[in-house]
Each structure stands twice: as structure tokens, then as C-alpha cells.
Design an enzyme around this catalytic site. Sequence first.
Site, PDB file in Angstrom:
ATOM      1  N   ARG A  45      41.008  48.200  30.271  1.00  0.00           N
ATOM      2  CA  ARG A  45      40.820  46.662  30.623  1.00  0.00           C
ATOM      3  C   ARG A  45      39.895  46.438  31.670  1.00  0.00           C
ATOM      4  O   ARG A  45      39.109  47.532  31.925  1.00  0.00           O
ATOM      5  CB  ARG A  45      42.321  46.305  31.070  1.00  0.00           C
ATOM      6  CG  ARG A  45      43.159  47.240  31.859  1.00  0.00           C
ATOM      7  CD  ARG A  45      42.397  47.456  33.318  1.00  0.00           C
ATOM      8  NE  ARG A  45      42.092  46.598  34.030  1.00  0.00           N
ATOM      9  CZ  ARG A  45      41.267  46.844  34.884  1.00  0.00           C
ATOM     10  NH1 ARG A  45      40.620  48.005  35.305  1.00  0.00           N
ATOM     11  NH2 ARG A  45      40.937  45.766  35.924  1.00  0.00           N
ATOM     12  N   ARG A  88      41.991  39.907  23.345  1.00  0.00           N
ATOM     13  CA  ARG A  88      42.414  39.277  24.314  1.00  0.00           C
ATOM     14  C   ARG A  88      41.296  38.121  24.725  1.00  0.00           C
ATOM     15  O   ARG A  88      40.063  38.137  24.447  1.00  0.00           O
ATOM     16  CB  ARG A  88      41.882  39.981  25.668  1.00  0.00           C
ATOM     17  CG  ARG A  88      43.104  41.467  25.711  1.00  0.00           C
ATOM     18  CD  ARG A  88      43.228  42.197  27.154  1.00  0.00           C
ATOM     19  NE  ARG A  88      43.720  41.520  28.079  1.00  0.00           N
ATOM     20  CZ  ARG A  88      43.510  41.711  29.314  1.00  0.00           C
ATOM     21  NH1 ARG A  88      42.851  43.032  29.637  1.00  0.00           N
ATOM     22  NH2 ARG A  88      43.996  41.099  30.212  1.00  0.00           N
ATOM     23  N   GLN A 197      46.810  46.576  39.244  1.00  0.00           N
ATOM     24  CA  GLN A 197      45.444  47.067  39.021  1.00  0.00           C
ATOM     25  C   GLN A 197      44.951  47.281  40.207  1.00  0.00           C
ATOM     26  O   GLN A 197      44.124  48.535  40.347  1.00  0.00           O
ATOM     27  CB  GLN A 197      44.360  46.032  38.407  1.00  0.00           C
ATOM     28  CG  GLN A 197      44.647  45.810  36.954  1.00  0.00           C
ATOM     29  CD  GLN A 197      45.456  44.657  36.757  1.00  0.00           C
ATOM     30  OE1 GLN A 197      46.240  44.228  37.537  1.00  0.00           O
ATOM     31  NE2 GLN A 197      45.168  44.094  35.694  1.00  0.00           N
ATOM     32  N   ASP A 238      35.876  37.721  34.862  1.00  0.00           N
ATOM     33  CA  ASP A 238      36.248  37.988  33.549  1.00  0.00           C
ATOM     34  C   ASP A 238      35.249  36.808  32.626  1.00  0.00           C
ATOM     35  O   ASP A 238      35.060  37.069  31.502  1.00  0.00           O
ATOM     36  CB  ASP A 238      37.531  37.794  33.033  1.00  0.00           C
ATOM     37  CG  ASP A 238      38.317  38.759  33.527  1.00  0.00           C
ATOM     38  OD1 ASP A 238      38.746  38.952  34.859  1.00  0.00           O
ATOM     39  OD2 ASP A 238      38.557  39.740  32.636  1.00  0.00           O
ATOM     40  N   LYS A 249      40.984  37.729  37.576  1.00  0.00           N
ATOM     41  CA  LYS A 249      42.448  38.092  37.772  1.00  0.00           C
ATOM     42  C   LYS A 249      43.185  37.138  38.400  1.00  0.00           C
ATOM     43  O   LYS A 249      42.822  36.620  39.634  1.00  0.00           O
ATOM     44  CB  LYS A 249      42.654  39.380  38.204  1.00  0.00           C
ATOM     45  CG  LYS A 249      44.045  39.899  38.583  1.00  0.00           C
ATOM     46  CD  LYS A 249      44.701  39.901  37.285  1.00  0.00           C
ATOM     47  CE  LYS A 249      44.088  40.580  35.885  1.00  0.00           C
ATOM     48  NZ  LYS A 249      44.955  40.185  34.959  1.00  0.00           N
TER      49      LYS A 249
END
Length: 346
Positions: A45, A88, A197, A238, A249
Site C-alpha cells: 500500500r 484502488r 499504518q 495519494d 490518509k
Amino acid sequence: MLPTVAWQDDAVVMIDQRKLPTAEVYVTCRTAAEVARAIKSMVIRGAPAIGVAAAMGLALGMRRSKATGTAKFAAEFQKTCELLAATRPTAVNLFWAIDRMKARFGAMVQAGASVGEIQRGLEAEACAIHDEDVAACRAIGEHGGALLADGARVLTHCNAGALATAGYGTALGVIRGAIGQGKRIAVYADETRPFLQGARLTAWELLHDGIDTTVITDNMAATLMAQHLIDVVVVGADRIAANGDVANKVGTYGVAVLAREHGIPFYVAAPTSTIDLGTPDGTGIPIEERDPREVTHVGPTRVTPERAKIRNPAFDVTPNRYVTAIVTERGVVRGPYGESLRGLLA
Ligand code: MRU
């Protein structure tokens, strides 16, 4: 450097990030479908790492092809692109990497390359994407490291480290860069509910490098800022829209608002492959909604009542006005981001 994803013989090997930090286990993917599953299920990820894995998955899938003519081979390639693109939705690096593989494919077909030549070309392109990502992270570290003062206490959210990239990291690359420049840096890592994470991955990889690391739960950031224990926030991204709105996130937006309230600089570190000039602002960024089980359970243990409704948006969007600067491999840009990002990519 920590291994995230590697092309080994005729397989793509990745460290299983679902198992860290308690077990260091590697997953070997032998087909494109296995790579797609690994991305979807979070074996790997982090935006740049997903892009690299998808490129390698494409190269792997096409290496397995039995097609002898380029027409059938091209049809298989298109299907494999679709398979990997469906894993994703938020990290634009995934689509960036697939587009780059498509461009290489198209150029080779145009040049009359054989199936074998195209297979080797795709493998070379995937490995180039990997190596360029490491180089980009190191450059981000150089540029971003210069923004941190000696003795800085840095808050970060999620994992934007070696594990989220081909190596070295973006936000954690900035921290590594500053330390490489001789500065003393202490890191506060948000645990980052629900997938943890920060607690699992950021803490693991920073400690691996001997970096001073303190884990906090997400709801502690405000009080630490109020106590003047945080000097600067550095996070990854991202997808960065054309106007500088940043998807990262879930929880990042809250940290950015808190940073503004406390007069703390909020830096976003990302390679230019994360910038999406095709999306005008953050409202156009697709936000992944993940399995409710990530919220209802901690490990095997249910922590919510059976009948509670659950939401699990994996990302949020931080409006550009909260972003002090964006650190890329090409340099540091500041607002107005519409102009500065366009200039960066020109
Ligand atoms: O759901 P994840 O773990 O893939 O989300 C990762 C993040 O949000 C990271 O902060 C982001 O990808 C930056 S990685 C260099």
C-alpha cells in the site's frame, strides 16, 4: 534500504505490510491477478508503491502471455491494465504507472517490435519506474530536509515511508533527508486508525533506521500541539489536484486544521507522479470506502456492537489553504498552487 517490492526472476516479491511489525513475511506474486489481489488487500500500500507494483504486475502478466501475435497480445494487455486499475481508486500513481506502461507498449507496437521484445520492454519500464521512484524520494528528502530545523519535532500521519514507495519514502524521506544533513529530528507518528499504518509501519521503519520515534493515538495530536511539542507536520499524498488540494490518509485534514490553529507549518511530500492536473480540485478525487471490518475489529476482536452502522472512507481531502508547501523531487512549491504546480510539470 528496506525492501518494499522487487522484481525477482519471473515473480514480483513484496513484504507483507499486513503482518508488520510482528512478522517479516514476503509474498511472491506469479501472475498479474496475484499482484492485483495483493494491492487490493493491502499486502502492499502507499501511493507510489502501488504504482510500482501495478507496473510490475503488468510486466509479469504479459510475460506469462501465450499470445504469439501482437493483436492478441494487445487485447490481453488491455485486460490486464483494467484488472490492475480496478484495485484502488484514490492514489493517482496507480493510473500514472499504468498509463506509462501503456505508452511504452504503444511505442513498441508502433516500432514493429515482436511479442518477446515488448515483454522485455515492459519489464524494463517497470524496473525504471521502480528506480526512478527511489531517486525521486531521495530528491524529495534533499529538498524537504532543508525545511526542517535542527532539533525539529515532526508529526506525521499514516506511513509515507520506504514501505509506501519503492524505497526511502516521501514524508519519511524528508525526515531521512534532514537527518542526512546532520540535523537531530524526533518523530511523532499518529497511529492512523483503522489500518494502523503509523503505529505498525512508520514506527517499524523509523526504528529500523534508529530514528527517535514516539507513537501517539490520532486523538492526541491536538494536545501535543497545544503543549508546543510539535514544530512541523510532514505527510505524504495519494493525489494532489491541480489547485493543490491534497487527498491523503483519512485524518490528515484534521491534522492540517490543527496545525493552522497552532501556527505549525504543514508540509506535503510527494513525487510529481502524485500530481493530477486533470482533476481541478479535491471534490473530483474519488475516495475509497473500505471494508467495514477494518473499523469494527481490532485484529480478530470485534470492538463495535453488531448493529452499529459503519463508515470507512480511507482518505480525506485537505484544502490547499492549509498546505504550507508541497515538496517534490523537482523542488518545493507554495501557493497559489494552480500556478506553481502547472509550472512544476511544464
Ligand atoms: O491506504 P494506504 O495505506 O495505501 O494509504 C497510504 C497513504 O495515505 C499515504 O500517506 C500516501 O499514500 C502517501 S505514501 C508515500
